[in-house]
Design an enzyme around this catalytic site. Structure first.
Site, mmCIF file in Angstrom:
data_model
loop_
_atom_site.group_PDB
_atom_site.id
_atom_site.type_symbol
_atom_site.label_atom_id
_atom_site.label_comp_id
_atom_site.label_asym_id
_atom_site.label_seq_id
_atom_site.Cartn_x
_atom_site.Cartn_y
_atom_site.Cartn_z
ATOM 1 N N SER A 81 0.848 -1.189 0.000
ATOM 2 C CA SER A 81 0.000 0.000 0.000
ATOM 3 C C SER A 81 0.880 1.234 0.000
ATOM 4 C CB SER A 81 -0.889 0.006 1.254
ATOM 5 O OG SER A 81 -1.559 1.250 1.407
ATOM 6 N N TYR A 100 -2.752 -1.291 9.937
ATOM 7 C CA TYR A 100 -2.624 -1.449 8.491
ATOM 8 C C TYR A 100 -1.291 -0.884 8.007
ATOM 9 C CZ TYR A 100 -3.909 -1.166 3.535
ATOM 10 O OH TYR A 100 -3.941 -1.295 2.159
#
Length: 247
Positions: free
Chosen positions: A135, A148
């Protein structure tokens, strides 16, 4: 057209599903892995030639079974795509122990376990590649996404470490780091934050320098490139694909 063999996790939704379509279109032989048997069955309706595997890859024993299934199906592997993942929009204080564990297990531990299990199969093919879906929040911090960010940042450095370890074997490992992508995960994020998904998508489009979020098919095209011989000198890279959001 390629006759190469690829294993894709998180294959029944979002980026993983788009990767299945991209690899199928390029002629790859596919093993699609996911947790939902129902969604996998629908995936096979659209791609009748693919093989399916259902299980929870947060379990190292399940990853070993998945690698064994790939070996029994193909004999060897040319590419592994680690696309499964989860997100909880929480600060450190808001994140429960269970959410922390689940995020690390899905986003970091599973790619580790599965890469470890599949490396011998890629070696047996004479070399190949692993592509990890990380990401842009594995490159920079993001608000209310502590677990995350930690998991995806770890995945980026795991990618680079593996790339150094296996370059001499003709095995390349790279990461793709998307920003906001128009997938069910983006919808889930909106609901976690108490937002209407359509309004959240419109806001994400407006915030992007390119004027829109990324499409899963665009991420899949980059993954396919990194799996192909056209990228044979690219190794240990982390490609951000976010319309310039982190520029």
């Amino acid at each position: 057209m390629s006759e190469k063999r690829v294993l894709v996790t998180g294959a029944s939704s979002g980026i993983g599903k788009a990767c299945v379509a991209a690899f199928a279109g390029a002629g790859y032989k596919l093993l699609a892995a996911g947790r939902s048997e129902e969604r996998l069955a629908k995936l096979k309706e659209a791609n009748p030639e693919i093989a399916l595997w259902s299980g929870d890859i947060r379990d190292p024993a399940a990853c070993a079974r998945l690698a064994k299934a790939a070996e029994e199906t193909f004999g060897a592997l040319d590419c592994l795509v680690n696309a499964a993942g989860v997100i909880y929009r929480r600060t450190v204080e808001e994140t429960s122990d269970e959410e922390w564990r689940e995020t690390l297990e899905a986003n970091l531990h599973a790619p580790f376990y599965l890469s470890r299990a599949c490396l011998p199969l890629i070696r047996a093919a004479g070399g190949g590649s692993i592509v990890n879906i990380a990401s842009d929040w594995g490159m920079v911090g993001g608000e209310r996404a502590a677990a995350y960010c930690a998991s995806k940042g770890g995945l980026v450095l795991l990618t680079r470490a593996m790339a150094r370890d296996h370059a001499g074997e003709g095995i390349r490992i790279n990461a793709v780091c998307p920003g906001d992508v128009d997938t069910p995960m983006l919808t889930a994020e909106a609901r976690q934050s108490g937002q209407d998904p359509s309004e959240a998508l419109a806001a994400s489009n407006a915030e992007s320098p390119s004027g829109r979020v990324t499409l899963p098919e665009e991420v899949a095209a980059l993954v396919l490139f990194l799996a192909s011989g056209d990228s044979k000198q690219i190794n240990g890279a982390a490609y951000v694909i976010d319309g310039g959001a982190t520029a």
